[in-house]
Design a protein around this motif. Structure first.
Motif, mmCIF file in Angstrom:
data_model
loop_
_atom_site.group_PDB
_atom_site.id
_atom_site.type_symbol
_atom_site.label_atom_id
_atom_site.label_comp_id
_atom_site.label_asym_id
_atom_site.label_seq_id
_atom_site.Cartn_x
_atom_site.Cartn_y
_atom_site.Cartn_z
ATOM 1 N N MET A 575 0.669 -1.289 0.286
ATOM 2 C CA MET A 575 -0.015 0.094 0.043
ATOM 3 C C MET A 575 0.924 1.308 -0.091
ATOM 4 O O MET A 575 1.978 1.159 0.709
ATOM 5 N N PRO A 576 0.772 1.859 -1.023
ATOM 6 C CA PRO A 576 1.447 2.962 -1.365
ATOM 7 C C PRO A 576 1.306 3.936 0.918
ATOM 8 O O PRO A 576 1.133 3.993 1.326
ATOM 9 N N TRP A 580 -0.732 5.158 4.167
ATOM 10 C CA TRP A 580 -0.629 4.777 5.219
ATOM 11 C C TRP A 580 -1.245 5.738 6.517
ATOM 12 O O TRP A 580 -1.980 5.699 6.780
ATOM 13 N N LEU A 581 -0.599 6.913 5.857
ATOM 14 C CA LEU A 581 -0.321 7.927 6.620
ATOM 15 C C LEU A 581 -2.102 8.268 6.174
ATOM 16 O O LEU A 581 -2.361 9.138 7.937
ATOM 17 N N TYR A 582 -2.656 8.617 5.572
ATOM 18 C CA TYR A 582 -3.928 8.730 5.680
ATOM 19 C C TYR A 582 -5.183 8.314 6.701
ATOM 20 O O TYR A 582 -5.892 8.728 6.970
ATOM 21 N N ARG A 689 -14.209 6.538 0.872
ATOM 22 C CA ARG A 689 -14.036 7.096 0.156
ATOM 23 C C ARG A 689 -12.570 6.502 -0.464
ATOM 24 O O ARG A 689 -11.505 6.645 -1.466
ATOM 25 N N ALA A 690 -11.715 6.191 0.657
ATOM 26 C CA ALA A 690 -10.037 6.130 0.497
ATOM 27 C C ALA A 690 -10.353 4.561 -0.269
ATOM 28 O O ALA A 690 -9.016 4.096 -0.744
ATOM 29 N N LEU A 746 -3.514 11.069 -2.932
ATOM 30 C CA LEU A 746 -3.550 9.460 -2.847
ATOM 31 C C LEU A 746 -4.271 9.626 -4.256
ATOM 32 O O LEU A 746 -4.291 8.158 -4.754
ATOM 33 N N ALA A 747 -5.250 10.102 -4.317
ATOM 34 C CA ALA A 747 -5.768 10.594 -5.753
ATOM 35 C C ALA A 747 -5.347 10.217 -7.138
ATOM 36 O O ALA A 747 -5.180 9.345 -8.142
#
Length: 756
Positions: A575-576, A580-582, A689-690, A746-747
C-alpha cells in the motif's frame, strides 16, 4: 455467518461485521467498568487500551496469511473471539497483578504483559475476521463500513443497558453473544460450535456473579451489593450504629442507623463526626442542596437543623434506589421518603443551573472524582463539579445570604485557586472576603466556605471555628489570616502561579476546558519513592494517570507501528505510504473528536450514565449514514466540513452550556443530537472514500486505522489533561485537514498508476 463459497452475500457480511463490531465495542466498555472497580481506573485505561490494539494487529495478520480472507471457515475467528472474550476478564483478575508495584516489580510487569495478551486475543481474532470481510467485499467497502459503525454504536448502547439491567458480571458474558452468532456457517461443526458457544455464554451469564471476580477478603461483612454502569456499590456492617458504603473501592461514606421513622417525625439523633447543624441554624437555611448525597448524613443534619426543603442530589441512581426502598431505607428511618426531602439522580451542577429557586446552603462533602463514575471507555473519569465555571454557577445558585461549603481531603488547594479565579471573573470588589478556608488536620480534611455576601466576622471567628473544633480540636483557619504561611493562604495572597515552583502537587485551577481536578500529579515529582496508596491516587504529586496514557502512546509507537510497517519490507508490492498516513490521520482525528465530545457533552447533558451511550450512538450511526453516501459530494467536502464545524464548536460550545444548560433533559438531548449528527455524517466518509484507491490493501488500511484509533484515544486524554479540550479539538482539525491533503495525493497516485 459464512457460506462455503469464497464470497458471501453483501447483506450477510454486513450483518456479520455489525455483530462483531458490536461485541468488540461492548467488551471495551464492560471491561473498562470491571477493571475500573478492581484495578483503579488509570490502570483500567492502560490495560483495556493495550488490548484494543489487537483489533488493528488482527487485521494486519491478513497481510501475512492472505488465505484467511478466502477461507470458508473464517467464521471460526468470530467464535474464537467470543470464547476468548468470555474467559479473558476472569483469567486476568486471577493473575493478582499489583499495579502500584509496576514501577519496582519485574514480576508484576510480566503479569501485566500476560494479562494484556489474554485480553488481546478476542480483538486479534475479531480484527482478522472483520478485515477478511472487508478485503473480499472491497468493492462494497462503504456499505460494510456503515455496518461496522452502526454495529459499534449499538454495541455501546447495549453494553451500558446490559450493565444497568443485568449487572456488570452478566453483561461481560452477554456481550460475547454477537460473536457466537457471527460465527454461524454452513459447516455443521461450525454451527455446532456456534450453538455450544451460545449455550455456554448464557449459562455463564447466570453464574458470572460468582465466577467472574475472585473472592477477596473484605474488611467487614457485605450485606448488599450492586454493580452497574455507574459503579460497584458495596454496603457493609460498620458497627452497631452505622453501615459503610463503598463505591469502586475508592469513595466511602456512612449510613447512620435511625430507630424510628422520619415520615412520622420519630427519630433518634445519631452522632456526626462533623456536625454542621449549628451552621445551618445560624444561617436559618430553609432550602439546602446536598451535592453527592451518598449515605444521607448531610441530609439528616439539614433535616434535624430545621431546613424545610432539602434536595439530595446524587448522580448514582442505583445508590439512590437502594436508599429509597428496601432494607437500607428502613435502616436510616426512610429518610428519603420523608416530607421535604427530594432525591435527585442528576449531576449537581446541572441541577443547580436549572433549578428555579436559590439555595440558602449548598453542601459538598468528599465528592470524589477518582471513583470511576463514567462508563466511557476512552476517557478518564472526571466531573465538572470543581471547575472555575462550576463555582460561578454555584455562586449564582445561592440565595442573597447563601453559603457553599466544600470539604475534601486533598483538592482544596486547587479549589482555592478555582474559587479565587471564579470570583475575580464575577467582578467582585473584594473577592478574598467572600470565602474562607479551614484545616482539620486530625480528620485529614480541609473545608472551603464560599458566600454570596462578604463573610461576617461572627461566622468566621465564632460559628465556623466552633463547628470545626468540635470535630477536630486541632482545626485552624487558613484564610483569612494576617500572615500567610500555609500554601492555601499564600495562594490567596500571591496567586497560584507564584507558588507553583515549590508546590508538591498541581495547584492550578481546573476549568471546564481542563476539568481534571483529580490529576494532581506533576512530571517533576516523577520518582519511585512514593507510598503505594499515594501512587494510586496521585495525592503526592506522582503523575500516575499521565504515565498510564503515555505508556499506551509509547507502546503504539514502539510496537504497533513497526508491526504495521512490516508488510512494506522485502520489496513486495504494498500500500502506498500516502495511504498509510491517510488511514492513520483519519483514525486519530476521529478519536480526538469522539473522546473530547463525550467529555464535553457530559457537561452539557449532565448524567454520564446516559451521555456516553447517547453521544456514541448518535456519532457512530450518523457516521454510518455518511459512509453509505460517501461517494457523493466533492473530494474535499467531508474534511472541510468537519474542520469548520469543529472550529465553530470551539467558539460557541461554552456559550451553549451557559445559555441552554438550564433547559430540561429532553431539550438538551435534542440540541446535543442536532449538533453531533452533521459532523458525524461527514466523519463517516473518509474511510470508504479511500477504499477504492487502495483496492486489495483495504485490510491493511483497516489495520492502520484501528491502531491509529487507539493512539488517538490516548492522545486525546493526554492533550486534554495537559492543555485542555480546545487543544484536543484543534489537533483533530489539523488531522482532518492533513487527511484532505493526503487524499488529494492518494487520488493523484491512483490516477498515475491507472495511466501507466
Amino acid at each position: 455467518m459464512n457460506d462455503a463459497t469464497p464470497v458471501n452475500s453483501l447483506r450477510q457480511d454486513q450483518l456479520a461485521i455489525g455483530l462483531v463490531s458490536a461485541m468488540l465495542v461492548a467488551l471495551e466498555i464492560v471491561w473498562t467498568r470491571i477493571f475500573s472497580a478492581e484495578f483503579f481506573y488509570s490502570f483500567a485505561f492502560l490495560t483495556v487500551s493495550l488490548a484494543v490494539l489487537g483489533l488493528g494487529l488482527g487485521a494486519l495478520s491478513l497481510r501475512f496469511w492472505p488465505s484467511l480472507a478466502t477461507s470458508p471457515r473464517i467464521g471460526l475467528a468470530a467464535l474464537l473471539a467470543s470464547a476468548a472474550a468470555a474467559l479473558g476478564p476472569a483469567a486476568v483478575l486471577r493473575l493478582d497483578i499489583q499495579f502500584v508495584a509496576l514501577f519496582s516489580s519485574g514480576d508484576d510487569l510480566a503479569l501485566l504483559a500476560v494479562g494484556v495478551l489474554i485480553l488481546l486475543l478476542p480483538y486479534l481474532a475479531g480484527g482478522a475476521y472483520v478485515a477478511a470481510l472487508f478485503r473480499r467485499q472491497r468493492e462494497n467497502a462503504a456499505q460494510l463500513y456503515a455496518a461496522d459503525l452502526v454495529g459499534a454504536a449499538l454495541g455501546g448502547v447495549a453494553a451500558v443497558s446490559l450493565m444497568n439491567v443485568c449487572g456488570v458480571p452478566a453483561a461481560a458474558a452477554l456481550c460475547c453473544l454477537p460473536g457466537a452468532v457471527a460465527g454461524w456457517g454452513r459447516d455443521r461443526y461450525q454451527r455446532a460450535g456456534s450453538i455450544a458457544a451460545l449455550v455456554a455464554l448464557i449459562g455463564f451469564a447466570y453464574t458470572a456473579d460468582l465466577t467472574l471476580v475472585p473472592k477477596k477478603h473484605e474488611k467487614a461483612p457485605i450485606i448488599a451489593e450492586h454493580w452497574d454502569a455507574l459503579g460497584r456499590i458495596k454496603i457493609y456492617i460498620h458497627g452497631a450504629q452505622s453501615r459503610g458504603i463503598n463505591i469502586d473501592g475508592a469513595a466511602n461514606m456512612l449510613l447512620h442507623r435511625v430507630r424510628g421513622d422520619w415520615r412520622e417525625g420519630l427519630q433518634t439523633t445519631p452522632e456526626f463526626r462533623l456536625d454542621l447543624r449549628p451552621l445551618i441554624r445560624y444561617l436559618g437555611a430553609e432550602r439546602v442542596m446536598v451535592v453527592g448525597a451518598g449515605g444521607g448524613s448531610e441530609v439528616m443534619q439539614a433535616k434535624l437543623a430545621g431546613a424545610k426543603y432539602i434536595d439530595a442530589v446524587e448522580v448514582n441512581s442505583a445508590l439512590n434506589d437502594m436508599l429509597i426502598d428496601g432494607a437500607q431505607s428502613a435502616f436510616f428511618g426512610h429518610l428519603y421518603q420523608s416530607p421535604g426531602v427530594e432525591v435527585q439522580s442528576e449531576d449537581a451542577r446541572i441541577y443547580a443551573r436549572r433549578h428555579p429557586a436559590t439555595f440558602d446552603l449548598i453542601l459538598s462533602r468528599s465528592a470524589n472524582t477518582f471513583a470511576a463514575l463514567s462508563s466511557g471507555a476512552f476517557a478518564l473519569a472526571e466531573n465538572y463539579l470543581f471547575t472555575v465555571e462550576a463555582f460561578a454557577d454555584f455562586y449564582r445558585a445561592l440565595s442573597a445570604d447563601g453559603i457553599l461549603l466544600v470539604e475534601h481531603q486533598v483538592y482544596v488547594p486547587r479549589l482555592t485557586s478555582a474559587v479565587l479565579e471564579a470570583l475575580q471573573k464575577l467582578d467582585l470588589t473584594e473577592p478574598q472576603r467572600h470565602f474562607a478556608v479551614y484545616d482539620l488536620p486530625t480528620m485529614h480534611r480541609q473545608v472551603l466556605i464560599l458566600s454570596r455576601q462578604p463573610l461576617a466576622d461572627k461566622l468566621i471567628e465564632e460559628i465556623l471555628p466552633a463547628v470545626f473544633s468540635a470535630a477536630d480540636p486541632a482545626s485552624r483557619i487558613l484564610h483569612p489570616v494576617h500572615e500567610p504561611k500555609h500554601l492555601i493562604s499564600r495562594i490567596v495572597s500571591d496567586g497560584w502561579q507564584e507558588h507553583w515552583p515549590t508546590a508538591t502537587v498541581d495547584i492550578s485551577p481546573p476549568t471546564d476546558n481542563r476539568p481534571f481536578v483529580a490529576q494532581m500529579g506533576r512530571w517533576d515529582r516523577l520518582d519511585q519513592g512514593r507510598q503505594q496508596q499515594a501512587l494510586a491516587f496521585e495525592f503526592s504529586g506522582f503523575p500516575l494517570a499521565r504515565l498510564m496514557v503515555l505508556a499506551v502512546l509509547l507502546v503504539v509507537v514502539a510496537v504497533a507501528v513497526p508491526l504495521l510497517l512490516l508488510p512494506r519490507r522485502g520489496g513486495r508490492a504494498s500500500m502506498p505510504g500516502v495511504a498509510w498516513l491517510y488511514f492513520a490521520a483519519i483514525g486519530i482525528g476521529y478519536m480526538l473528536l469522539e473522546v473530547a465530545w463525550i467529555q464535553q457533552y457530559s457537561l452539557f447533558l449532565g448524567n454520564s450514565a446516559y451521555t456516553f451511550p447517547l453521544v456514541l450512538l448518535v456519532l457512530l450511526v450518523s457516521s454510518g449514514a455518511g459512509s453509505f453516501y460517501s461517494q457523493r459530494g466533492g473530494q474535499r467536502l467531508p474534511f472541510l466540513f468537519v474542520a469548520a464545524w469543529t472550529l465553530i464548536h470551539l467558539t460557541l460550545f461554552p456559550h451553549l452550556v451557559t445559555i441552554c444548560g438550564g433547559l430540561g433533559w429532553n431539550a438538551r438531548v435534542a440540541i446535543g443530537c442536532a449538533l453531533i449528527i452533521p459532523p458525524g455524517f461527514f466523519m463517516g466518509m473518509p474511510f470508504p472514500r479511500a477504499a477504492r484507491f487502495v483496492g486489495e490493501y483495504i485490510d491493511w488500511g483497516f489495520a492502520v486505522n484501528g491502531v491509529a484509533s487507539v493512539f488517538g484515544a490516548a492522545l486525546a486524554v493526554f492533550i486534554a489533561i495537559h492543555l485542555g479540550f480546545v487543544a484536543t479539538l484543534a489537533t483533530a482539525i489539523c488531522c482532518y485537514l492533513g487527511a484532505m491533503v493526503l487524499m488529494g495525493r492518494l487520488a493523484e497516485t491512483a490516477t498515475s498508476s491507472d495511466t501507466s
